[in-house]
Scaffold this active site. Structure first.
Site, PDB file in Angstrom:
ATOM      1  N   TYR A  71       0.841  -1.203   0.000  1.00  0.00           N
ATOM      2  CA  TYR A  71       0.000   0.000   0.000  1.00  0.00           C
ATOM      3  C   TYR A  71       0.875   1.252   0.000  1.00  0.00           C
ATOM      4  O   TYR A  71       0.634   2.180  -0.747  1.00  0.00           O
ATOM      5  CB  TYR A  71      -0.941   0.000   1.216  1.00  0.00           C
ATOM      6  N   PHE A 119      -8.216  19.775 -25.162  1.00  0.00           N
ATOM      7  CA  PHE A 119      -8.546  18.364 -25.312  1.00  0.00           C
ATOM      8  C   PHE A 119      -9.844  18.171 -24.517  1.00  0.00           C
ATOM      9  O   PHE A 119     -10.076  18.887 -23.542  1.00  0.00           O
ATOM     10  CB  PHE A 119      -7.413  17.463 -24.793  1.00  0.00           C
ATOM     11  N   THR A 120     -10.683  17.220 -24.947  1.00  0.00           N
ATOM     12  CA  THR A 120     -12.026  17.078 -24.340  1.00  0.00           C
ATOM     13  C   THR A 120     -11.992  17.031 -22.806  1.00  0.00           C
ATOM     14  O   THR A 120     -12.689  17.808 -22.141  1.00  0.00           O
ATOM     15  CB  THR A 120     -12.707  15.788 -24.853  1.00  0.00           C
ATOM     16  N   ASP A 151       1.166  19.491 -21.442  1.00  0.00           N
ATOM     17  CA  ASP A 151       0.533  18.176 -21.572  1.00  0.00           C
ATOM     18  C   ASP A 151       1.392  17.332 -22.514  1.00  0.00           C
ATOM     19  O   ASP A 151       1.440  17.560 -23.724  1.00  0.00           O
ATOM     20  CB  ASP A 151      -0.894  18.336 -22.131  1.00  0.00           C
ATOM     21  N   LYS A 189      -0.805   6.690 -23.345  1.00  0.00           N
ATOM     22  CA  LYS A 189      -0.205   7.081 -24.620  1.00  0.00           C
ATOM     23  C   LYS A 189       1.316   7.107 -24.519  1.00  0.00           C
ATOM     24  O   LYS A 189       1.992   6.396 -25.229  1.00  0.00           O
ATOM     25  CB  LYS A 189      -0.724   8.468 -25.036  1.00  0.00           C
ATOM     26  N   ARG A 229     -14.605  12.348 -35.786  1.00  0.00           N
ATOM     27  CA  ARG A 229     -14.210  13.578 -35.107  1.00  0.00           C
ATOM     28  C   ARG A 229     -14.835  14.736 -35.864  1.00  0.00           C
ATOM     29  O   ARG A 229     -14.200  15.450 -36.600  1.00  0.00           O
ATOM     30  CB  ARG A 229     -12.680  13.726 -35.060  1.00  0.00           C
ATOM     31  N   PHE A 270     -21.461  10.816 -28.630  1.00  0.00           N
ATOM     32  CA  PHE A 270     -20.672  10.015 -29.585  1.00  0.00           C
ATOM     33  C   PHE A 270     -20.238   8.676 -28.995  1.00  0.00           C
ATOM     34  O   PHE A 270     -19.988   7.731 -29.729  1.00  0.00           O
ATOM     35  CB  PHE A 270     -19.456  10.799 -30.099  1.00  0.00           C
TER      36      PHE A 270
HETATM   37  C1  LIG Z   1      -5.736  11.077 -23.985  1.00  0.00           C
HETATM   38  C2  LIG Z   1      -5.321  12.444 -23.638  1.00  0.00           C
HETATM   39  C3  LIG Z   1      -5.580  12.965 -22.367  1.00  0.00           C
HETATM   40  C4  LIG Z   1      -6.355  12.195 -21.319  1.00  0.00           C
HETATM   41  O1  LIG Z   1      -5.722  11.018 -20.948  1.00  0.00           O
HETATM   42  P1  LIG Z   1      -6.534   9.734 -20.430  1.00  0.00           P
HETATM   43  O2  LIG Z   1      -5.480   8.794 -19.985  1.00  0.00           O
HETATM   44  O3  LIG Z   1      -7.350   9.224 -21.580  1.00  0.00           O
HETATM   45  O4  LIG Z   1      -7.406  10.178 -19.314  1.00  0.00           O
HETATM   46  C5  LIG Z   1      -5.126  14.258 -22.096  1.00  0.00           C
HETATM   47  N1  LIG Z   1      -4.484  14.978 -23.034  1.00  0.00           N
HETATM   48  C6  LIG Z   1      -4.232  14.503 -24.266  1.00  0.00           C
HETATM   49  C7  LIG Z   1      -3.516  15.342 -25.252  1.00  0.00           C
HETATM   50  C8  LIG Z   1      -4.643  13.224 -24.619  1.00  0.00           C
HETATM   51  O5  LIG Z   1      -4.413  12.765 -25.860  1.00  0.00           O
END
Ligand SMILES: *Cc1c(COP(=O)(O)O)cnc(C)c1O
Length: 482
Positions: free
Chosen positions: A80, A132-133, A223, A266, A389, A455
């Site tokens: 933990y 980003f969303t 980011d 990613k 998209r 979507f």
């Molecule tokens: C995918 C992504 C995120 C969010 O990451 P998650 O692991 O899906 O929550 C944030 N910024 C960018 C540019 C992304 O491509």
């Protein structure tokens, strides 16, 4: 990945890895693809993986892992608090980014939650190249707003600008003057700008933005989720970096930022998230939120096995053979399509090949979702799953009126080191066929329309019987072939 010149003079992408573990996939016949698409409500998110031949929906959590990543997972230290795994990962992150503190989170959006809760006050504005969303959702949830200050070139589908993700410095200066720095929560630079087609940001631009932020006392948040492809573009498109090592480019970016965060779904070919900073004050504030929303400070909602894979995956990412694979495959795919007159976002960027559905399906009005229809047609024609998209990804206004998207794209993501060149050639071939018969593709209408994030779960039906006609044409042209 190397671009090797063959005897014919042709430059062919050559994989600098070999496949030692495989997953069987299958290509169902076109009739079955049409009925699977119908069952999925003409929404590629609702297709079952078993019905998909090449899954090009996303690069998230589906990049190929190396033998060393799998091996590292076995030595994960479950506990933990105080796990050895945490300290191994922390050491790698501190070394690669040259930053003092690492805070773990379960994925990218969880990092965004913590950063927004720390820096966003109601009524404040976050300036960024592009949203980003999930980033925008967390900022607006805290009562803040997002203002996009990407250069105009970013919105041009066809362009020759090498860094379409760059912030427009004049827009940045103007926004600071107009809004006032005390009302700006932070400035955010997104590597490999996702929603404008995986387009990179230049080091030159990051340096300028950082200089202005430091002068004005604004925090710069970077980011790095799509950093891998962006590193390749800095090295190949900015002359100064031709001979600079990938890790040193990474360290310079981090040195220009106050916070670096990323989705390890990613970056690093694993699953998880990380926030990095050298700022003592920010570190203390953000640290309080980790146990509240993620988990104890030495795992932050991640499995220790994934953390081990991430540590190795990040080290392996600091290698030109690794970061070049996706961009070179995307370029190969885009070039084949362009040669056939198929409209795609140019110059080819990272993340995937982005098809201009507006042009591809000129005859379909935006209110009948040309990008959604094209994504469904691509699946029927090839078994390849892409992502809509466009207008379908927007939210309908309270008044029931559609918000028409600025771009109508279908994204075919190229996860890292997953596909072979013949699979990429297959995608180009079936798209060429579909383009020749594009007049057969018709629009879509909603059968079930969720109020938020429609979507993901929405179900649609074709306007007219165009899927049937597409199947008939396919059989005519391809005979018994799959
Ligand atoms: C995918 C992504 C995120 C969010 O990451 P998650 O692991 O899906 O929550 C944030 N910024 C960018 C540019 C992304 O491509």
């Amino acid at each position: 990945m190397s671009n090797v010149t063959f005897l014919s003079g042709e430059k062919i992408p050559l994989e600098m890895h070999k496949v030692r573990m495989v997953q069987k996939i299958s290509l169902p016949p076109v009739e079955q693809r049409a009925s699977s698409m119908e069952e999925a409500g003409y929404n590629t998110f609702l297709l079952k993986n078993r019905d998909v031949f090449l899954d090009m929906l996303s690069d998230s959590g589906v990049n190929a892992m190396s033998e060393n990543q799998y091996a590292a997972m076995l030595q994960a230290d479950d506990s933990y608090a105080g796990s050895e795994t945490f300290y191994r990962l922390e050491k790698v992150l501190q070394d690669i980014f040259g930053m003092k503190y690492f805070l773990p989170a379960h994925q990218g959006r969880a990092c965004e939650n913590i950063i927004a809760k720390t820096l966003v006050a109601p009524g404040s504005v976050a300036l960024m190249n592009y949203h980003f969303t999930t980033t925008k959702a967390h900022i607006t949830l805290m009562g803040g707003a997002v203002e996009e200050i990407i250069g105009d070139e970013g919105f041009k589908i066809q362009s020759t600008a090498p860094f379409k993700g760059d912030i427009d410095i004049d827009k940045l200066n103007e926004a600071i003057k107009r809004i006032g720095k005390e009302k700006i929560s932070f400035v955010r630079v997104e590597a490999g700008t996702n929603l404008v087609g995986g387009q990179p940001v230049s080091m030159r631009n990051i340096r300028e933005v950082s200089h202005i932020c430091r002068k004005e006392g604004l925090k710069l948040v970077f980011d790095a989720s799509l950093l891998a492809d962006n590193l390749y573009f800095i090295k190949t498109r900015e002359a100064e970096f031709k001979d600079v090592e990938i890790i040193n480019i990474t360290r310079e970016i981090a040195s220009l930022s106050d916070i670096v965060y990323f989705s390890a779904r990613k970056l690093g070919a694993a699953r998880g998230g990380a926030i990095l900073t050298s700022d003592d004050g920010l570190h203390v504030k953000m640290r309080e939120l980790v146990p509240l929303f993620e988990g104890f400070l030495t795992y932050g909602g991640m499995s220790v096995r994934e953390m081990e894979a991430m540590a190795v995956g990040l080290r392996e990412t600091m290698d030109m053979d690794v970061v070049s694979q996706t961009p070179i495959f995307i370029e190969a795919l885009c070039n084949e399509l362009l040669a056939k007159g198929i409209p795609v976002v140019t110059p080819p960027g990272g993340l995937g090949c982005h098809i201009d559905a507006w042009k591809f399906c000129e005859h379909i009005p935006q209110t009948e979702y040309p990008s959604g229809a094209l994504a469904a047609a691509i699946y029927i024609a090839s078994g390849v799953r892409g992502m809509e998209r466009g207008t379908l990804s927007e939210q309908r206004g309270e008044d029931g009126i559609e918000h028409l998207a600025e771009m109508e794209l279908v994204r075919l993501a190229v996860p890292k080191r997953v596909f072979t060149l013949s699979q990429i050639k297959y995608v180009a071939d079936r798209l060429t066929w579909l383009f020749a018969h594009r007049h057969l593709i018709g629009g879509l209408e909603f059968v079930e329309e969720p109020k938020v994030l429609r979507f993901f779960f929405g179900r649609l039906k074709p306007i007219g019987n165009w899927p049937e006609q597409l199947v008939r044409q396919f059989r005519k042209d391809f005979g018994e072939s799959l």
